[in-house]
Write an enzyme that holds these catalytic residues in place. Structure first.
Site, short mmCIF file in Angstrom:
data_model
loop_
_atom_site.label_atom_id
_atom_site.label_comp_id
_atom_site.label_asym_id
_atom_site.label_seq_id
_atom_site.Cartn_x
_atom_site.Cartn_y
_atom_site.Cartn_z
N GLY A 1 0.91 -1.23 0.01
CA GLY A 1 -0.07 0.11 -0.04
C GLY A 1 0.87 1.43 -0.01
O GLY A 1 2.16 1.01 -0.41
N ARG B 1 -2.12 -8.39 -2.02
CA ARG B 1 -3.61 -8.95 -2.12
C ARG B 1 -3.85 -8.81 -3.50
O ARG B 1 -4.35 -9.72 -4.61
CB ARG B 1 -4.51 -8.13 -1.54
CG ARG B 1 -5.82 -8.81 -1.59
CD ARG B 1 -6.82 -8.39 -0.55
NE ARG B 1 -7.09 -6.95 -0.82
CZ ARG B 1 -7.74 -6.08 0.17
NH1 ARG B 1 -8.35 -6.71 1.25
NH2 ARG B 1 -7.76 -4.89 -0.06
N ILE C 1 6.50 -3.29 10.91
CA ILE C 1 5.70 -2.18 11.29
C ILE C 1 4.28 -2.02 11.29
O ILE C 1 3.81 -1.12 11.15
CB ILE C 1 6.53 -0.93 10.54
CG1 ILE C 1 6.30 -1.05 9.27
CG2 ILE C 1 7.83 -0.64 10.94
CD1 ILE C 1 6.82 0.19 8.43
N ARG D 1 1.22 -4.84 12.07
CA ARG D 1 0.53 -5.14 13.64
C ARG D 1 1.21 -6.58 14.03
O ARG D 1 1.81 -7.35 13.20
CB ARG D 1 -0.76 -5.59 13.08
CG ARG D 1 -1.85 -4.22 12.84
CD ARG D 1 -2.02 -3.31 14.19
NE ARG D 1 -2.60 -2.16 13.95
CZ ARG D 1 -2.38 -1.11 13.38
NH1 ARG D 1 -0.96 -0.76 13.47
NH2 ARG D 1 -3.13 0.09 13.34
N GLU E 1 0.80 -6.14 22.76
CA GLU E 1 1.24 -4.57 23.26
C GLU E 1 0.30 -4.16 24.07
O GLU E 1 -0.86 -4.10 23.92
CB GLU E 1 1.75 -3.89 22.12
CG GLU E 1 0.38 -3.46 20.99
CD GLU E 1 1.07 -2.75 19.89
OE1 GLU E 1 0.69 -1.53 19.74
OE2 GLU E 1 1.93 -3.31 19.19
N HIS F 1 5.98 0.97 19.16
CA HIS F 1 4.80 1.27 18.20
C HIS F 1 5.03 2.83 17.96
O HIS F 1 4.04 3.71 18.19
CB HIS F 1 3.55 1.05 18.92
CG HIS F 1 2.45 0.74 17.63
ND1 HIS F 1 1.48 -0.05 17.75
CD2 HIS F 1 2.29 1.42 16.65
CE1 HIS F 1 0.64 0.05 17.01
NE2 HIS F 1 1.20 1.01 15.86
#
Length: 328
Positions: A158, A180, A239, A241, A270, A288
């Site tokens: 993305g 995808r 970076i 999830r 987390e 994060h």
């Protein structure tokens, strides 16, 4: 407070000057301290709210909105929104919005930096130095992996993935990606990236970066089998999830030498971090913070405020939130 004005709940302390823009239209109840809200506390806060400004810390689903009969909009401060049960919210006619685009370049910077740090053993070397182990220069000490001229694999192409690919050009890297759906040829040319299947991506990457969204189908996408398919000299950077990676399998690979190094900005539980990862010398761990530059975090809050104002029918974009998430 006047009952004629819609009520807004702000779940976490953000930037007061930006959140204050809500005061023009709404009665605002802002949480003064960083809080780990229990589900019952979220439900109570939403019960009389018309809208909410929330963060990734705040998990909201059908149970939390069951009594929120006035709730019409939730603006999430973050591009990811797996903290929200979007289907349940949409089923109730609640507008949901996130904050894409404004954090793309900052997050791509950080992802590339984290990959570099893992490849060149920067955190490990600093800890070793601070512990007093450096007694003189040694030709074979702290040898890391090459980045320039190596193969970068991007899983999830993305906006952020494309940003990382553009940065790789300056290092003369060969860029492979799996997504995808394949990108248009013009975008591939701009990113100097080649589409491959997932197996080829795992097998050929010297440095694999995860930038894909978390959905249940992607849970532990990087498991023991995927790690075994990678080069033992490779690095893994996440970076996206934490739930994308089986952290115990990753710890096994790092401790056994099956994988050279990893850089992790996100974790499945987390803020709790798997203690096995904490014990690994060859993993760079950050809390994060990939979008954590001051200008970017301010831009995220500003966009979330714009979304909320517009979703509730006010301001220049009334009825048209800039980044509403479309129902599926």
């Amino acid at each position: 407070m006047s009952d004629a004005r819609p009520k807004i709940w702000v779940s976490q302390p953000l930037f007061d000057d930006i959140v204050a823009r809500l005061d023009e239209y709404f009665d605002v109840a802002a949480t003064p301290d960083i809080s780990d809200h229990a589900p019952e506390a979220i439900a109570a806060a939403l019960r009389d709210a018309d809208g909410a400004l929330v963060t990734l810390n705040d998990r909201i689903g059908a149970a939390e909105i069951a009594g929120a009969t006035r709730l019409r909009a939730i603006a999430n401060v973050g591009v990811g929104y797996n903290n929200l049960d979007v289907a349940a919210l949409h089923a109730r006619g609640i507008v949901v919005a996130n904050t894409p685009d404004v954090l793309t370049e900052t997050t791509a910077d950080f992802g590339f930096a984290l990959m570099l740090a893992a490849a060149r053993r920067i955190t490990e070397a600093e800890h070793w130095l601070r512990a007093g182990h450096w007694q003189g220069w040694g030709f074979h000490k702290m040898l890391g992996a090459e980045v320039h001229g190596s193969t970068l694999g991007i899983l999830g192409m993305g906006r952020i993935g494309q940003g990382i690919a553009r940065r790789a050009a300056g290092f003369g890297m060969r860029v492979l990606y799996h997504n995808r759906s394949r990108l248009p040829e013009a975008v591939e040319r701009e990113c100097r990236a080649r589409y491959v299947d997932r197996d080829a991506l795992l097998a050929q990457s010297d440095h694999l970066v995860l930038v894909l969204p978390y959905v249940p189908a992607n849970h532990h996408l990087i498991d023991a089998a995927a790690l075994a398919a990678m080069k033992p000299t490779a690095t893994l950077t996440n970076i996206a999830r934490g739930g994308l990676v089986d952290e115990d399998a990753l710890a096994d690979a790092l401790q056994s030498g099956r994988l050279a190094a990893a850089g992790l900005d996100v974790f499945e539980g987390e803020p709790v971090v798997n203690p096995r990862l904490l014990a690994c010398r060859n993993v760079v761990l950050t809390p994060h913070i990939a979008s954590g530059s001051l200008p970017t975090r301010r831009a995220m809050v500003a966009l979330a405020v714009d979304n909320l104002v517009a979703a509730l029918g006010y301001g220049p974009n009334a009825g048209k939130p800039p980044s509403a998430i479309a129902p599926k």
